[in-house]
Design a protein around this motif. Sequence first.
Motif, short mmCIF file in Angstrom:
data_model
loop_
_atom_site.label_atom_id
_atom_site.label_comp_id
_atom_site.label_asym_id
_atom_site.label_seq_id
_atom_site.Cartn_x
_atom_site.Cartn_y
_atom_site.Cartn_z
N ALA A 114 -14.82 -3.30 8.73
CA ALA A 114 -14.68 -1.84 8.63
C ALA A 114 -13.88 -1.47 7.38
O ALA A 114 -14.28 -0.58 6.62
N VAL A 115 -12.78 -2.16 7.15
CA VAL A 115 -11.97 -1.86 5.95
C VAL A 115 -12.74 -2.25 4.69
O VAL A 115 -12.74 -1.52 3.69
N ALA A 116 -13.44 -3.39 4.75
CA ALA A 116 -14.24 -3.83 3.59
C ALA A 116 -15.35 -2.83 3.27
O ALA A 116 -15.79 -2.74 2.13
N SER A 117 -15.80 -2.10 4.28
CA SER A 117 -16.89 -1.15 4.09
C SER A 117 -16.39 0.27 3.83
O SER A 117 -17.20 1.17 3.59
N SER A 118 -15.09 0.48 3.90
CA SER A 118 -14.55 1.83 3.66
C SER A 118 -14.33 2.03 2.16
O SER A 118 -13.96 1.10 1.44
N ALA A 119 -14.57 3.26 1.71
CA ALA A 119 -14.43 3.55 0.28
C ALA A 119 -13.01 3.30 -0.21
O ALA A 119 -12.79 2.84 -1.33
N ALA A 120 -12.03 3.57 0.65
CA ALA A 120 -10.62 3.43 0.23
C ALA A 120 -10.18 1.97 0.18
O ALA A 120 -9.20 1.65 -0.50
N GLY A 121 -10.87 1.09 0.88
CA GLY A 121 -10.42 -0.29 0.95
C GLY A 121 -9.14 -0.39 1.76
O GLY A 121 -8.89 0.45 2.64
N LEU A 122 -8.33 -1.38 1.47
CA LEU A 122 -7.08 -1.57 2.22
C LEU A 122 -6.05 -0.56 1.75
O LEU A 122 -5.67 -0.53 0.58
N GLN A 123 -5.58 0.26 2.68
CA GLN A 123 -4.55 1.24 2.35
C GLN A 123 -3.18 0.61 2.57
O GLN A 123 -2.94 -0.02 3.60
N ILE A 124 -2.30 0.82 1.61
CA ILE A 124 -0.96 0.24 1.73
C ILE A 124 -0.11 1.22 2.54
O ILE A 124 0.71 1.96 2.00
N SER A 125 -0.37 1.22 3.83
CA SER A 125 0.28 2.22 4.69
C SER A 125 0.83 1.61 5.98
O SER A 125 1.18 2.35 6.89
N ASN A 126 0.89 0.31 6.06
CA ASN A 126 1.53 -0.30 7.23
C ASN A 126 2.29 -1.56 6.82
O ASN A 126 2.13 -2.07 5.71
N LEU A 132 1.06 -7.48 1.49
CA LEU A 132 -0.04 -8.07 0.72
C LEU A 132 -0.29 -7.39 -0.62
O LEU A 132 -1.06 -7.91 -1.43
N GLY A 133 0.31 -6.24 -0.82
CA GLY A 133 0.05 -5.50 -2.05
C GLY A 133 0.17 -6.39 -3.28
O GLY A 133 1.09 -7.18 -3.38
N GLY A 134 -0.79 -6.30 -4.18
CA GLY A 134 -0.77 -7.12 -5.39
C GLY A 134 -1.37 -8.50 -5.21
O GLY A 134 -1.55 -9.24 -6.17
N ARG A 135 -1.66 -8.87 -3.96
CA ARG A 135 -2.23 -10.20 -3.71
C ARG A 135 -3.63 -10.09 -3.11
O ARG A 135 -4.15 -11.04 -2.56
N VAL A 136 -4.22 -8.88 -3.19
CA VAL A 136 -5.54 -8.65 -2.61
C VAL A 136 -6.57 -8.43 -3.71
O VAL A 136 -6.36 -7.61 -4.60
N ALA A 137 -7.67 -9.17 -3.64
CA ALA A 137 -8.77 -9.02 -4.60
C ALA A 137 -9.96 -8.37 -3.89
O ALA A 137 -10.09 -8.47 -2.66
N GLU A 206 1.68 7.18 3.48
CA GLU A 206 1.73 6.20 2.39
C GLU A 206 3.15 5.67 2.21
O GLU A 206 4.13 6.36 2.52
N ILE A 207 3.25 4.47 1.70
CA ILE A 207 4.56 3.85 1.45
C ILE A 207 4.89 4.02 -0.04
O ILE A 207 4.07 3.71 -0.90
N PRO A 208 6.07 4.56 -0.35
CA PRO A 208 6.43 4.77 -1.77
C PRO A 208 6.31 3.47 -2.57
O PRO A 208 6.58 2.38 -2.05
N ARG A 209 5.95 3.62 -3.83
CA ARG A 209 5.69 2.48 -4.70
C ARG A 209 6.86 1.51 -4.77
O ARG A 209 6.68 0.29 -4.72
N GLU A 210 8.07 2.02 -4.89
CA GLU A 210 9.23 1.12 -5.03
C GLU A 210 9.46 0.32 -3.74
O GLU A 210 9.88 -0.85 -3.79
N ILE A 211 9.14 0.93 -2.60
CA ILE A 211 9.29 0.20 -1.33
C ILE A 211 8.19 -0.86 -1.22
O ILE A 211 8.41 -1.98 -0.75
#
Length: 249
Positions: A114-126, A132-137, A206-211
């Motif tokens: 479902a996430v792979a098929s969503s336009a947004a992809g993985l949201q950095i919100s949990n 995983l941010g920065g380690r996902v291709a 959303e999670i702030p960038r610095e966090i």
Amino acid sequence: MARPANCSDAEWQARQDLAGCYRIFHLLGWTEMIYNHISLRVPGPERHFLINPFGLHYSEVCAGNLLKVDLAGRVIGDSPYQVNAAGFHPHATLHGAIDDCHCVMHTHTTAGMAVASSAAGLQISNFYAAQLGGRVAYHDFEGITVHADEGQRMLKSIGDKPAVILRNHGLLAWGPRLPVTFYTLWILQRACEIQCAGAALGPALEIPREIQLKCQADAKVVNTNPDFARENFDAMLRLVDRQDRSWRD
Ligand SMILES: [Zn+2]
């Protein structure tokens, strides 16, 4: 089927880990009838790897019936089974091209697809996605993975990132060790499950960038620690053992 002839102690240990991993996936519900694969390099100079025999459910995979195959998909040794060509290609591509790629896992879980098929992809919100941010291709969908020419494009998409979202398709993780790879995929799977569940509740917070950056740095130390990953993996193996120990043979 028992321990194959000429199977070294190192290969037998790899077979134990991989067969146990198939049973953990079964326990977690990460199965797709007889499809999908988890592969592990056989210790040694040859680029041989172990993979599930085509036609068996994950709950039927055992250390003794795993196939040992070369990068061309030829089965090494005697087995009544063959490898599934469509599933084999991405695994052979990664094992063949990346020296440090000893383990590859691929799933078609509902949340992952479902996430792979969503336009947004993985949201950095949990909690898990933030780790995983920065380690996902991301790799764009090119149809069923039976065409060898997709391999180079897949490698370019993946680069050095261990958690991979195959667009419109599913999830993939790879790494130098099976337990660490399992832990990477588990975090990615959990992130996808939470994103899917949260979608019913409206826009995600959303999670702030610095966090995000702080979380990534802290998590990387723990999530790539082989000892910690092994403890997780062994705990799951004990859970499997309490239900069925047949995978050890
Ligand atoms: Zn697939």
